[in-house]
Design a protein around this motif. Structure first.
Motif, PDB file in Angstrom:
ATOM      1  N   VAL A 197       1.195  -1.158   0.190  1.00 29.49           N
ATOM      2  CA  VAL A 197      -0.126  -0.134   0.007  1.00 29.49           C
ATOM      3  C   VAL A 197       1.039   1.131  -0.165  1.00 29.49           C
ATOM      4  O   VAL A 197       1.882   1.637   1.131  1.00 29.49           O
ATOM      5  N   ASP A 235       1.548   4.923   0.074  1.00 31.02           N
ATOM      6  CA  ASP A 235       0.795   6.406   1.205  1.00 31.02           C
ATOM      7  C   ASP A 235       1.659   7.511   0.800  1.00 31.02           C
ATOM      8  O   ASP A 235       2.888   8.098   1.314  1.00 31.02           O
ATOM      9  N   VAL A 251      -1.227  -1.367  -4.144  1.00 28.16           N
ATOM     10  CA  VAL A 251      -2.672  -0.113  -3.746  1.00 28.16           C
ATOM     11  C   VAL A 251      -1.947   1.218  -3.493  1.00 28.16           C
ATOM     12  O   VAL A 251      -1.192   0.840  -3.104  1.00 28.16           O
ATOM     13  N   CYS A 283      -2.618   4.785  -2.874  1.00 29.57           N
ATOM     14  CA  CYS A 283      -3.415   5.627  -2.096  1.00 29.57           C
ATOM     15  C   CYS A 283      -3.498   7.903  -2.583  1.00 29.57           C
ATOM     16  O   CYS A 283      -2.582   7.866  -2.964  1.00 29.57           O
ATOM     17  N   GLU A 284      -3.587   8.122  -1.096  1.00 31.79           N
ATOM     18  CA  GLU A 284      -3.784   9.322  -1.774  1.00 31.79           C
ATOM     19  C   GLU A 284      -2.647   9.755  -1.648  1.00 31.79           C
ATOM     20  O   GLU A 284      -1.619   9.317  -0.828  1.00 31.79           O
ATOM     21  N   ALA A 301      -6.785   3.521  -4.508  1.00 29.23           N
ATOM     22  CA  ALA A 301      -8.259   3.937  -3.253  1.00 29.23           C
ATOM     23  C   ALA A 301      -7.631   4.378  -2.721  1.00 29.23           C
ATOM     24  O   ALA A 301      -6.425   4.542  -2.243  1.00 29.23           O
ATOM     25  N   LYS A 302      -9.061   5.040  -1.486  1.00 29.21           N
ATOM     26  CA  LYS A 302      -8.673   5.706   0.208  1.00 29.21           C
ATOM     27  C   LYS A 302      -7.619   5.005   1.039  1.00 29.21           C
ATOM     28  O   LYS A 302      -7.955   3.594   0.966  1.00 29.21           O
ATOM     29  N   LEU A 303      -7.064   5.828   1.775  1.00 32.49           N
ATOM     30  CA  LEU A 303      -6.326   4.473   2.572  1.00 32.49           C
ATOM     31  C   LEU A 303      -7.739   3.792   3.741  1.00 32.49           C
ATOM     32  O   LEU A 303      -7.351   2.800   4.257  1.00 32.49           O
ATOM     33  N   GLU A 304      -8.619   5.000   4.201  1.00 32.00           N
ATOM     34  CA  GLU A 304      -9.641   4.228   4.771  1.00 32.00           C
ATOM     35  C   GLU A 304     -10.143   2.741   3.527  1.00 32.00           C
ATOM     36  O   GLU A 304     -10.682   1.950   4.891  1.00 32.00           O
ATOM     37  N   GLU A 305     -10.618   3.443   2.880  1.00 28.00           N
ATOM     38  CA  GLU A 305     -11.052   2.371   1.612  1.00 28.00           C
ATOM     39  C   GLU A 305     -10.173   1.290   2.037  1.00 28.00           C
ATOM     40  O   GLU A 305     -10.569  -0.220   1.988  1.00 28.00           O
ATOM     41  N   THR A 306      -9.383   1.482   1.989  1.00 27.96           N
ATOM     42  CA  THR A 306      -8.548   0.486   2.082  1.00 27.96           C
ATOM     43  C   THR A 306      -8.387  -0.699   3.334  1.00 27.96           C
ATOM     44  O   THR A 306      -8.304  -1.893   3.232  1.00 27.96           O
ATOM     45  N   GLY A 313      -2.506   7.251   8.140  1.00 28.82           N
ATOM     46  CA  GLY A 313      -1.740   5.878   8.335  1.00 28.82           C
ATOM     47  C   GLY A 313      -0.998   4.571   9.044  1.00 28.82           C
ATOM     48  O   GLY A 313      -1.893   3.996   8.997  1.00 28.82           O
TER      49      GLY A 313
END
Length: 260
Positions: free
Chosen positions: A117, A119, A143, A145-146, A172-177, A223
């Motif tokens: 992921v 970030d 993934v 993220c933002e 995808a966004k961190l929260e969603e991931t 994160g």
């Protein structure tokens, strides 16, 4: 094969915008790549190749071009000076093409066990290297993220050496991931230089996702909050930290090493 000589031709203007404008790439769902190797990778991956622009003095793999035409690509010949305007390297490879962007969603990764992921990763070379390394270690996906650099910008695509067409990349966004990972009982860790961080080798990465942060700031505070543990790469030397792509490579190696 048609021929174009004007830099004001609509195709040339479109390619220039795709190479230089992230919003335009996103709106069109397309990207620009360069060279026969990348064209071969694109065709093998199954993405649609729309346009191929060829330098007039070059020799190309006719079988490859025939394959592209059979799959719907349109071939255009241009002067070398015009091709140089479309290339993002000092020595153009003689072939530039437009293809659809590979599209993946988190749901397409439903069988994934090992994920990285990212970030806020902003350096194109770092992202390209990470994707190439992920391909080498057979990671299940990346993934973004933002705040991450566009994965289909020409600089990133070039640095992947074709891995852009082989490694699933999800935006995808961190929260969603984090929520998606929790629903699948996949632990989420973050690399961080903190007093409570545990050595990378102290946790099982056989089934896990690990956050790699921004080149200068590291993983964002959000994160860190979303991760179960913070991990540190043990280092015996005096360097305080590692380049983001190097740190990611070590994490991915540990993931592959514990694969069983």
């Amino acid at each position: 094969m048609r021929r174009i000589e004007s830099k004001d031709n609509p195709l040339i203007r479109r390619l220039s915008r795709l190479a230089g404008e992230r919003k335009f790439r996103r709106a069109q769902g397309e990207m620009v790549c360069e060279g026969e190797k990348m064209l071969r990778e694109a065709l093998a991956s199954g993405v649609s190749v729309r346009e191929i622009v060829l330098g007039e003095t070059r020799q190309f793999d006719t079988e490859l071009l025939s394959q592209a035409e059979a799959q719907g690509a349109r071939l255009t010949e241009v002067p070398e000076s015009l091709l140089a305007r479309l290339s993002n390297v000092e020595t153009p490879q003689g072939l530039v093409f437009v293809c659809d962007q590979p599209v993946f969603t988190l749901e397409r990764l439903s069988q994934a066990r090992r994920l990285l992921v990212l970030d806020g990763l902003q350096d194109p070379g770092n992202l390209g290297t990470i994707l190439r390394t992920a391909d080498a270690f057979a990671l299940d996906g990346i993934v973004l993220c933002e705040g991450c650099v566009d994965p289909v910008s020409p600089k990133v695509v070039r640095a992947t050496m074709g891995a852009i067409f082989r490694i699933p990349i999800v935006m995808a966004k961190l929260e969603e991931t984090a929520q998606w990972l929790a629903q699948r009982d996949i632990p989420l860790y973050a690399t961080a230089l903190r007093e409570d961080s545990v050595p990378l080798t102290a946790v099982s990465l056989h089934r896990a996702a690990v956050i790699i942060g921004n080149e200068g700031r590291g993983v964002s505070e959000r994160g860190l909050v979303l991760s179960e543990k913070q991990l540190i790469i043990p280092m015996a030397g005096r360097a305080e930290s590692l380049n983001a792509s190097i740190a990611a490579s070590i994490v991915m190696y540990e993931m592959s090493r514990t694969d069983s």
